[in-house]
Design an enzyme around this catalytic site. Structure first.
Site, mmCIF file in Angstrom:
data_model
loop_
_atom_site.group_PDB
_atom_site.id
_atom_site.type_symbol
_atom_site.label_atom_id
_atom_site.label_comp_id
_atom_site.label_asym_id
_atom_site.label_seq_id
_atom_site.Cartn_x
_atom_site.Cartn_y
_atom_site.Cartn_z
ATOM 1 N N LYS A 1 0.855 -1.190 0.000
ATOM 2 C CA LYS A 1 0.000 0.000 0.000
ATOM 3 C C LYS A 1 0.886 1.233 0.000
ATOM 4 C CE LYS A 1 -3.027 2.223 3.360
ATOM 5 N NZ LYS A 1 -4.082 1.988 4.337
HETATM 6 C C1 R5P Z 1 -2.844 4.455 8.639
HETATM 7 O O1 R5P Z 1 -1.756 4.206 9.021
HETATM 8 C C2 R5P Z 1 -3.735 3.424 8.266
HETATM 9 O O2 R5P Z 1 -3.015 2.324 7.819
HETATM 10 C C3 R5P Z 1 -4.814 3.736 7.252
HETATM 11 O O3 R5P Z 1 -5.380 2.517 6.913
HETATM 12 C C4 R5P Z 1 -4.323 4.410 6.017
HETATM 13 O O4 R5P Z 1 -3.738 5.624 6.320
HETATM 14 C C5 R5P Z 1 -5.417 4.568 4.958
HETATM 15 O O5 R5P Z 1 -6.366 5.396 5.354
HETATM 16 P P1 R5P Z 1 -6.541 6.827 4.703
HETATM 17 O O6 R5P Z 1 -7.155 6.605 3.366
HETATM 18 O O7 R5P Z 1 -7.456 7.528 5.636
HETATM 19 O O8 R5P Z 1 -5.189 7.472 4.622
#
Ligand code: R5P
Length: 293
Positions: free
Chosen positions: A203
């Site tokens: 990711k």
């Molecule tokens: C943060 O560390 C988390 O892993 C979240 O899952 C990630 O940031 C994704 O969420 P967002 O789209 O709100 O950034």
């Protein structure tokens, strides 16, 4: 044996039709074991080859984030429109009905809060609990260039080793320190390190310049992180570009659950990811659904 029986037997075995040996639909994943592939095929839709992961794991380091105060009221209605839920075991056990058929990506790293140095994480969930919870993947934060770079990378490789033993994939989440440059060069470095060390998918954030070089130089699938809340059309545009530039889906949180109409937003994101819908058409869909609700 009478001739008729012999013919029948031969016919039932279809000797003239060779058994198919299918390749696996996900980039770089063909040599993985059956269990890992099967779990990945529950995260990524085998027809589109993509995923909409709904990320609601923010509370593991920042407490009740806006929009996540009541996951039972605000998040459960969104679940039907996601392919996967990314969350902690605490929210999973306390809020999500075990009758759900959605795949679960379990946050397994942790140990820090927003009050301290975030990169100082450890593995915070035993592999046995991931198995017990029927997780389809385990998510570990990796802080390339961060203060605890080494420890976070080793956390990830330990999860890859343990997960491989039991057929559970590891998702490496590239985390960027506040003062670090978020550009394609950095993300090529971070994603490639994670892939080289065994992460099954990664990711990472979207960058407007050169994102296609990040996806191209990473040998396993990349999903785009959403980041801070931005206007809906901008978020849909970012998701669209990421997909068109090689991402195999999104892992979005705040841009969905902090939207004024989260149910409309997740459906618009879904259209961008699985149907290649343009941002403008997806935004029209958002507005239509928003008015409906
Ligand atoms: C943060 O560390 C988390 O892993 C979240 O899952 C990630 O940031 C994704 O969420 P967002 O789209 O709100 O950034």
């Amino acid at each position: 044996m009478p001739d008729n029986d012999k013919h029948k037997e031969a016919k039932e075995c279809y000797p003239d039709i060779p058994q198919k040996t299918e390749g696996f639909f996900l980039k770089g994943s063909n040599s993985l074991d059956w269990g890992i592939k099967n779990r990945l095929a529950r995260i990524f839709n085998p027809e589109s080859g993509r995923t909409v992961m709904l990320a609601i794991d923010h509370g593991y380091f920042q407490g009740p984030t806006r929009g996540l105060e009541r996951c039972d009221l605000n998040i459960l209605p969104l679940v039907p429109y996601a392919d996967t839920l990314m969350l902690t075991r605490g929210i999973l056990r306390s809020i999500v009905p075990p009758s759900t058929s959605k795949s679960i990506v379990l946050r397994v790293s942790g140990g820090t809060s927003i009050l301290k140095e975030l990169s100082n994480e450890d593995i915070a969930v035993d592999i046995e609990d991931s198995i017990r919870l029927n997780a389809c993947a385990m998510a570990v934060q990796v802080f390339v260039g961060g203060e605890h770079e080494r420890e976070s990378i080793i956390n990830m490789t330990r999860m890859v080793d343990m997960g491989t033993r039991y057929g559970i994939p590891t998702l490496a989440v590239t985390a960027v320190g506040k003062d670090m440059a978020r550009d394609a060069r950095y993300f090529r470095l971070a994603t490639r390190i994670c892939a080289e060390l065994g992460a099954h998918y990664i990711k990472t954030y979207y960058v407007a310049e050169g994102f296609e070089t990040v996806t191209a130089s990473c040998p396993v699938p990349i999903v785009m992180a959403g980041g801070k809340k931005i206007p809906e059309l901008e978020a849909l545009t970012m998701a669209y570009r990421a997909i068109q530039e090689g991402a195999a889906g999104v892992d979005m949180g705040r841009n969905i659950f902090q939207s004024e109409y989260p149910k409309a937003m997740i459906q618009a994101v879904n259209a961008v990811v699985h149907q290649n819908e343009t941002p403008e058409r997806a935004f029209d869909l958002y507005n239509t659904l928003k008015n409906d609700s």
